[in-house]
Motif scaffolding. Structure first.
Motif, PDB file in Angstrom:
ATOM      1  N   GLU A 134       0.821  -1.216   0.000  1.00  0.00           N
ATOM      2  CA  GLU A 134       0.000   0.000   0.000  1.00  0.00           C
ATOM      3  C   GLU A 134       0.851   1.259   0.000  1.00  0.00           C
ATOM      4  O   GLU A 134       0.379   2.342  -0.390  1.00  0.00           O
ATOM      5  N   LEU A 135       2.111   1.155   0.425  1.00  0.00           N
ATOM      6  CA  LEU A 135       3.047   2.289   0.429  1.00  0.00           C
ATOM      7  C   LEU A 135       4.157   2.100  -0.603  1.00  0.00           C
ATOM      8  O   LEU A 135       5.141   2.842  -0.590  1.00  0.00           O
ATOM      9  N   ARG A 136       4.020   1.091  -1.453  1.00  0.00           N
ATOM     10  CA  ARG A 136       5.024   0.755  -2.475  1.00  0.00           C
ATOM     11  C   ARG A 136       6.336   0.302  -1.846  1.00  0.00           C
ATOM     12  O   ARG A 136       7.411   0.575  -2.344  1.00  0.00           O
ATOM     13  N   ASN A 137       6.215  -0.386  -0.717  1.00  0.00           N
ATOM     14  CA  ASN A 137       7.349  -1.092  -0.101  1.00  0.00           C
ATOM     15  C   ASN A 137       8.554  -0.207   0.224  1.00  0.00           C
ATOM     16  O   ASN A 137       9.675  -0.461  -0.245  1.00  0.00           O
ATOM     17  N   PRO A 138       8.369   0.817   1.060  1.00  0.00           N
ATOM     18  CA  PRO A 138       9.522   1.622   1.476  1.00  0.00           C
ATOM     19  C   PRO A 138      10.454   0.798   2.360  1.00  0.00           C
ATOM     20  O   PRO A 138      10.037  -0.173   2.998  1.00  0.00           O
ATOM     21  N   ILE A 139      11.719   1.212   2.415  1.00  0.00           N
ATOM     22  CA  ILE A 139      12.702   0.443   3.198  1.00  0.00           C
ATOM     23  C   ILE A 139      13.410   1.304   4.244  1.00  0.00           C
ATOM     24  O   ILE A 139      14.399   0.867   4.823  1.00  0.00           O
ATOM     25  N   THR A 140      12.904   2.509   4.502  1.00  0.00           N
ATOM     26  CA  THR A 140      13.588   3.410   5.424  1.00  0.00           C
ATOM     27  C   THR A 140      13.068   3.330   6.858  1.00  0.00           C
ATOM     28  O   THR A 140      13.700   3.889   7.759  1.00  0.00           O
ATOM     29  N   ASP A 141      11.934   2.673   7.091  1.00  0.00           N
ATOM     30  CA  ASP A 141      11.410   2.565   8.454  1.00  0.00           C
ATOM     31  C   ASP A 141      12.386   1.758   9.309  1.00  0.00           C
ATOM     32  O   ASP A 141      12.908   0.722   8.871  1.00  0.00           O
ATOM     33  N   LEU A 142      12.619   2.226  10.520  1.00  0.00           N
ATOM     34  CA  LEU A 142      13.643   1.608  11.360  1.00  0.00           C
ATOM     35  C   LEU A 142      13.319   0.157  11.702  1.00  0.00           C
ATOM     36  O   LEU A 142      14.230  -0.679  11.797  1.00  0.00           O
ATOM     37  N   ASP A 143      12.030  -0.166  11.881  1.00  0.00           N
ATOM     38  CA  ASP A 143      11.693  -1.559  12.195  1.00  0.00           C
ATOM     39  C   ASP A 143      11.922  -2.463  10.984  1.00  0.00           C
ATOM     40  O   ASP A 143      12.314  -3.623  11.129  1.00  0.00           O
ATOM     41  N   PHE A 144      11.720  -1.923   9.769  1.00  0.00           N
ATOM     42  CA  PHE A 144      12.035  -2.707   8.579  1.00  0.00           C
ATOM     43  C   PHE A 144      13.541  -2.949   8.490  1.00  0.00           C
ATOM     44  O   PHE A 144      13.983  -4.062   8.201  1.00  0.00           O
TER      45      PHE A 144
ATOM     46  N   GLY B  73      12.352   5.567   0.017  1.00  0.00           N
ATOM     47  CA  GLY B  73      12.006   6.288   1.236  1.00  0.00           C
ATOM     48  C   GLY B  73      10.507   6.342   1.470  1.00  0.00           C
ATOM     49  O   GLY B  73       9.708   6.317   0.527  1.00  0.00           O
ATOM     50  N   ASN B  74      10.127   6.432   2.728  1.00  0.00           N
ATOM     51  CA  ASN B  74       8.723   6.578   3.104  1.00  0.00           C
ATOM     52  C   ASN B  74       8.344   8.056   2.966  1.00  0.00           C
ATOM     53  O   ASN B  74       8.689   8.882   3.806  1.00  0.00           O
ATOM     54  N   LEU B  75       7.657   8.394   1.874  1.00  0.00           N
ATOM     55  CA  LEU B  75       7.358   9.798   1.578  1.00  0.00           C
ATOM     56  C   LEU B  75       6.472  10.435   2.634  1.00  0.00           C
ATOM     57  O   LEU B  75       6.610  11.629   2.941  1.00  0.00           O
ATOM     58  N   LYS B  76       5.562   9.682   3.212  1.00  0.00           N
ATOM     59  CA  LYS B  76       4.703  10.247   4.257  1.00  0.00           C
ATOM     60  C   LYS B  76       5.527  10.617   5.479  1.00  0.00           C
ATOM     61  O   LYS B  76       5.284  11.643   6.117  1.00  0.00           O
TER      62      LYS B  76
ATOM     63  N   VAL C 139       8.983  12.543  10.518  1.00  0.00           N
ATOM     64  CA  VAL C 139       8.965  11.596  11.627  1.00  0.00           C
ATOM     65  C   VAL C 139       9.943  10.469  11.332  1.00  0.00           C
ATOM     66  O   VAL C 139      10.437  10.319  10.208  1.00  0.00           O
ATOM     67  N   GLY C 140      10.229   9.658  12.340  1.00  0.00           N
ATOM     68  CA  GLY C 140      11.113   8.520  12.167  1.00  0.00           C
ATOM     69  C   GLY C 140      12.504   8.954  11.741  1.00  0.00           C
ATOM     70  O   GLY C 140      13.117   9.845  12.332  1.00  0.00           O
ATOM     71  N   THR C 141      13.003   8.356  10.695  1.00  0.00           N
ATOM     72  CA  THR C 141      14.337   8.659  10.178  1.00  0.00           C
ATOM     73  C   THR C 141      14.494  10.135   9.837  1.00  0.00           C
ATOM     74  O   THR C 141      15.593  10.686   9.924  1.00  0.00           O
ATOM     75  N   PHE C 142      13.396  10.794   9.492  1.00  0.00           N
ATOM     76  CA  PHE C 142      13.453  12.143   8.937  1.00  0.00           C
ATOM     77  C   PHE C 142      13.130  13.233   9.957  1.00  0.00           C
ATOM     78  O   PHE C 142      12.899  14.387   9.590  1.00  0.00           O
ATOM     79  N   PHE C 143      13.155  12.899  11.226  1.00  0.00           N
ATOM     80  CA  PHE C 143      12.903  13.887  12.279  1.00  0.00           C
ATOM     81  C   PHE C 143      14.226  14.297  12.930  1.00  0.00           C
ATOM     82  O   PHE C 143      15.081  13.474  13.217  1.00  0.00           O
ATOM     83  N   GLY C 144      14.368  15.603  13.164  1.00  0.00           N
ATOM     84  CA  GLY C 144      15.522  16.090  13.910  1.00  0.00           C
ATOM     85  C   GLY C 144      16.329  17.100  13.131  1.00  0.00           C
ATOM     86  O   GLY C 144      16.030  17.441  11.981  1.00  0.00           O
ATOM     87  N   ASN C 145      17.385  17.590  13.781  1.00  0.00           N
ATOM     88  CA  ASN C 145      18.283  18.515  13.100  1.00  0.00           C
ATOM     89  C   ASN C 145      19.256  17.732  12.215  1.00  0.00           C
ATOM     90  O   ASN C 145      19.186  16.499  12.136  1.00  0.00           O
TER      91      ASN C 145
ATOM     92  N   GLY D 281      15.103   2.084  -3.234  1.00  0.00           N
ATOM     93  CA  GLY D 281      14.650   0.821  -3.807  1.00  0.00           C
ATOM     94  C   GLY D 281      15.485   0.420  -5.000  1.00  0.00           C
ATOM     95  O   GLY D 281      15.819  -0.755  -5.178  1.00  0.00           O
ATOM     96  N   CYS D 282      15.848   1.383  -5.831  1.00  0.00           N
ATOM     97  CA  CYS D 282      16.777   1.135  -6.940  1.00  0.00           C
ATOM     98  C   CYS D 282      18.121   0.681  -6.386  1.00  0.00           C
ATOM     99  O   CYS D 282      18.723  -0.272  -6.885  1.00  0.00           O
ATOM    100  N   ASP D 283      18.576   1.345  -5.340  1.00  0.00           N
ATOM    101  CA  ASP D 283      19.865   0.990  -4.746  1.00  0.00           C
ATOM    102  C   ASP D 283      19.836  -0.392  -4.116  1.00  0.00           C
ATOM    103  O   ASP D 283      20.831  -1.118  -4.157  1.00  0.00           O
ATOM    104  N   LEU D 284      18.705  -0.775  -3.522  1.00  0.00           N
ATOM    105  CA  LEU D 284      18.596  -2.124  -2.971  1.00  0.00           C
ATOM    106  C   LEU D 284      18.794  -3.167  -4.063  1.00  0.00           C
ATOM    107  O   LEU D 284      19.472  -4.179  -3.847  1.00  0.00           O
TER     108      LEU D 284
END
Length: 266
Positions: A22-32, A65-68, A74-80, A118-121
């Protein structure tokens, strides 16, 4: 173990399926990332697994990457800047390192769009097969970032610097036919023929002795950056080990006796 990654096994072949269609299989989520790295470690430790297939659930291989999460920061994309850099090191960058350490041959069965990470994977895999519907894009610039997962190292080694630069600087996608002509994939199949072809290739690989498969992959990987003299020395050392194995004796005996060999990984 995260349900974002499905692990299956049939004989000596394991399949890793990215499972967020449903999200086109992102691979950036930390649990993944954690699940993927753990599975790579498990496979590396299991001498009975001789080949791995990586593919995506649904119509796509991976959006990267998880565009949402990017949008919502949030997640990987939160912070300075420093915090995000640390999350890349602790997150997505663990995947190329785990794949580089994995001595088992890996086939990417690219069943649809493979964008960004995903291309890099797909590039991290040893062999790439594509569906006719596969699309490849190193499109990080399209979302205002750069390849953060090793793509700048992987892509030039796969298709050459000029074509890697073109894909990276434009963010444009290429279809499966172009990917084949550029050497990014080894073969292209109709959608319903991709996984049977991947399994057929995996079985052709997995009939061979597991220790020797791992050694051969190590030699190929080392050859991308080592001197000829170094590769010859490593080859001599590994060849000496091969000649001591029961599987070498079995391979020679089976050829002389004109029968299928049975390899035990010893």
């Amino acid at each position: 173990m995260s349900d974002k990654l499905i692990f299956e096994r049939d004989g000596h072949v394991a399949t890793l399926t990215l499972n967020q269609p449903e999200l086109r299989n992102p691979i950036t989520d930390l649990d993944f990332v954690e699940a993927f790295v753990e599975r790579c470690n498990d496979i590396q430790a299991d001498m009975d697994i001789r080949c791995v297939i990586v593919t995506g659930a649904g119509a796509g291989f991976s959006s990267g990457g998880n565009l949402k999460h990017m949008r919502d920061r949030v997640g990987t994309f939160f912070g300075n800047a420093a915090e995000i850099a640390a999350k890349y090191r602790q997150g997505i960058q663990r995947i190329p390192l785990a794949m580089a350490a994995l001595e088992v041959p890996v086939i990417a069965a690219v069943n649809g769009p493979a964008y960004g990470a995903g291309c890099d994977l797909a590039m991290m895999c040893d062999i790439r097969l594509a569906s006719e519907s596969a699309v490849f894009a190193e499109n990080f610039v399209r979302v205002g970032i750069i390849p953060g997962d090793g793509g700048a190292w992987l892509l030039p080694r796969t298709i050459g610097m000029a074509r890697a630069a073109e894909m990276t600087f434009t963010g444009d996608s290429i279809d499966a036919a172009t990917a084949l002509s550029w050497g990014l994939v080894s073969n292209v199949f109709p959608a319903d023929g991709l996984m049977p072809a991947a399994w057929q290739l995996a079985r052709r690989i997995s009939i061979n002795p597991p220790l020797q498969l791992r050694m051969a992959k190590r030699l190929l990987r080392e050859s991308t950056h080592a001197r000829l003299e170094d590769i010859l020395e490593l080859s001599a050392v590994l060849q000496g080990e091969c000649h001591q194995t029961n599987d070498h004796k079995e391979a020679v005996a089976a050829l002389l006796e004109k029968r299928p060999a049975i390899f035990m990984g010893s």
